[in-house]
Write an enzyme that holds these catalytic residues in place. Structure first.
Site, PDB file in Angstrom:
ATOM      1  N   GLU A 125      -0.013  54.598   6.369  1.00 41.84           N
ATOM      2  CA  GLU A 125      -1.237  54.210   5.595  1.00 41.84           C
ATOM      3  C   GLU A 125      -2.591  55.545   6.010  1.00 41.84           C
ATOM      4  O   GLU A 125      -2.287  55.499   6.939  1.00 41.84           O
ATOM      5  CB  GLU A 125      -2.224  52.750   6.021  1.00 41.84           C
ATOM      6  CG  GLU A 125      -3.568  53.178   5.488  1.00 41.84           C
ATOM      7  CD  GLU A 125      -4.181  51.664   6.069  1.00 41.84           C
ATOM      8  OE1 GLU A 125      -3.500  50.351   7.108  1.00 41.84           O
ATOM      9  OE2 GLU A 125      -4.876  50.754   5.601  1.00 41.84           O
ATOM     10  N   GLU A 165      -7.706  43.090   2.745  1.00 39.70           N
ATOM     11  CA  GLU A 165      -8.329  43.208   3.872  1.00 39.70           C
ATOM     12  C   GLU A 165      -9.267  43.200   3.738  1.00 39.70           C
ATOM     13  O   GLU A 165      -9.265  44.477   3.896  1.00 39.70           O
ATOM     14  CB  GLU A 165      -7.362  44.554   4.358  1.00 39.70           C
ATOM     15  CG  GLU A 165      -6.935  45.023   5.648  1.00 39.70           C
ATOM     16  CD  GLU A 165      -6.763  45.983   6.053  1.00 39.70           C
ATOM     17  OE1 GLU A 165      -5.828  46.142   7.323  1.00 39.70           O
ATOM     18  OE2 GLU A 165      -7.294  47.638   6.148  1.00 39.70           O
TER      19      GLU A 165
HETATM   20  C1  LER Z   1      -5.169  49.031   8.693  1.00 36.81           C
HETATM   21  O1  LER Z   1      -4.556  48.857   7.586  1.00 36.81           O
HETATM   22  C2  LER Z   1      -6.235  49.492   8.200  1.00 36.81           C
HETATM   23  O2  LER Z   1      -6.802  49.795   7.460  1.00 36.81           O
HETATM   24  C3  LER Z   1      -7.036  50.540   9.691  1.00 36.81           C
HETATM   25  O3  LER Z   1      -8.030  51.196   9.660  1.00 36.81           O
HETATM   26  C4  LER Z   1      -7.050  49.358  10.888  1.00 36.81           C
HETATM   27  O4  LER Z   1      -8.339  48.684  10.590  1.00 36.81           O
HETATM   28 MN    MN Z   2      -5.831  49.406   5.457  1.00 32.13          MN
END
Ligand code: LER
Ligand code: MN
Length: 280
Positions: free
Chosen positions: A152, A246
Site C-alpha cells: 500500500e 476503509e
Molecule cells: C492502512 O490501510 C492505511 O491506509 C493506513 O493509513 C492506516 O491507517
Molecule cells: Mn488504506
C-alpha cells in the site's frame, strides 16, 4: 468490482476501520448491508480461527477480500524497517502467519503500516535494500501458498517511504514477484498524487486492491474527493478486484458503512451510464 467493508476484533479508536468487535456478528451485518466481502484487520493470526471464519463467511454468502495487517504496528509496535533486528523478525513472522491465514481464507494480504518508517532518511538506500530483502522473502513464502501480497502507498505523514503509486510500482517491478501488487487508497492519493486517476491508469494491471475513504477519511461522499474520476480510471484499466471501504466510523459505523456503500454503488452506476453514452 466487488465491495468489502473493514472489520476487526480490536483496533485503536482513531483507526479507519468500520465494524469493530464480534466478528460473527459483523460478518452477518456486512452481508445484510449488501457488501460482497469483509476486509479483516488483525495484529496476529491467532486472533481468529481461520476455518471457522471461512465457514461463517460462506454461510453469510460473502468473502474475505483481504487481510489488513497495520495492527502489527499500530497495536503492537512491530515494523519491518527498524534497526532492531528482533523487532523486524517478529514483524515478518506475524506477516507469515497472516499469509498462512490468507491461504485458508483465500484472501490477499496487505503490507501497509507494518512497514514502519526509515529511521535514517539520509541513508534511505540502505534501508530500502533491507526492506526489499525482507519483502522478497515474504513474497516467496506467499507465492508458495498462492497468496497475493499488496503493497500500500501511504501518505508522508504516516510513513516516509513508498508514499506514491509510482514508488510502489517501481519497487515491485524491481522485486520481480508475480504475486506482489500495488495497493492504492483514495485518502492517501488525495494527499500524494498529482492526479489519482492518472496514477491508477499508470498502475494498470499491477493494481491489486484499493481502499475508498473520502478526503477527510469519512465514508465516500462525506468529503470532497472525486470518486467519479477514480471510478472512471478503474473502469479504464478494467479493474475487477476489490474496493474496500476503509474509513472512520462516523457518525457511527453502521451509518458510515451503509451510506458509503450506497454512494459508491451510485457513483459506479453513474460512471457506467456515462461510459455507455460515450460509446453511443
Ligand atoms: C492502512 O490501510 C492505511 O491506509 C493506513 O493509513 C492506516 O491507517
Ligand atoms: Mn488504506
Amino acid at each position: 468490482m466487488r465491495l468489502s467493508v473493514t472489520v476487526t476484533p480490536a483496533a485503536p479508536s482513531g483507526a479507519p476501520i468500520l465494524l469493530r468487535g464480534d466478528l460473527r456478528k459483523n460478518i452477518a451485518l456486512a452481508a445484510e448491508l449488501g457488501f460482497d466481502g469483509v476486509e479483516l484487520h488483525l495484529a496476529r493470526a491467532s486472533e481468529v480461527d481461520g476455518p471457522d471464519l471461512l465457514e461463517t463467511c460462506r454461510a453469510a454468502g460473502i468473502a474475505v477480500s483481504t487481510i489488513g495487517t497495520g495492527g502489527i504496528f499500530t497495536r503492537d509496535g512491530l515494523q519491518l524497517i527498524t534497526d532492531d533486528r528482533e523487532v523486524r523478525e517478529r514483524c515478518a513472522a506475524r506477516l507469515q502467519e497472516l499469509i498462512d491465514l490468507g491461504k485458508v481464507l483465500r484472501a490477499a494480504v496487505i503490507i501497509g503500516s507494518a512497514r514502519g518508517s526509515i529511521p535514517r532518511p539520509d541513508r534511505a538506500a540502505i534501508y530500502e535494500r533491507r526492506f526489499l530483502e525482507t519483502l522478497s522473502r515474504l513474497a516467496e513464502y506467499a507465492g508458495e501458498k498462492g497468496v497475493l501480497l499488496l503493497i500500500e502507498a501511504i501518505n508522508r505523514y504516516e510513513t516516509n517511504y513508498l508514499n506514491r503509486a509510482e514508488d510502489v510500482l517501481a519497487m515491485i517491478a524491481g522485486a520481480g514477484y508475480p504475486n506482489l501488487q500495488v495497493h492504492l487508497d483514495t485518502f492517501h492519493m488525495n494527499i500524494e498524487e498529482v492526479s489519482p486517476a492518472d496514477s491508477i491508469r499508470r498502475c494498470g494491471p499491477a493494481l491489486g486492491h484499493i481502499h475508498f475513504a473520502d478526503s477527510n477519511r469519512r465514508f465516500p461522499g462525506a468529503g470532497h474527493y472525486s470518486f467519479t474520476e477514480t471510478i472512471g480510471a478503474l473502469n479504464d484499466i478494467g479493474y475487477n478486484r476489490w474496493i474496500a471501504l476503509e474509513c472512520l466510523p462516523l457518525p457511527d459505523a453502521v451509518t458510515a458503512a451503509r451510506e458509503g456503500l450506497y454512494q459508491v454503488r451510485k457513483m459506479a452506476a453513474g460512471a457506467a451510464t456515462d461510459c455507455q453514452e460515450e460509446k453511443n
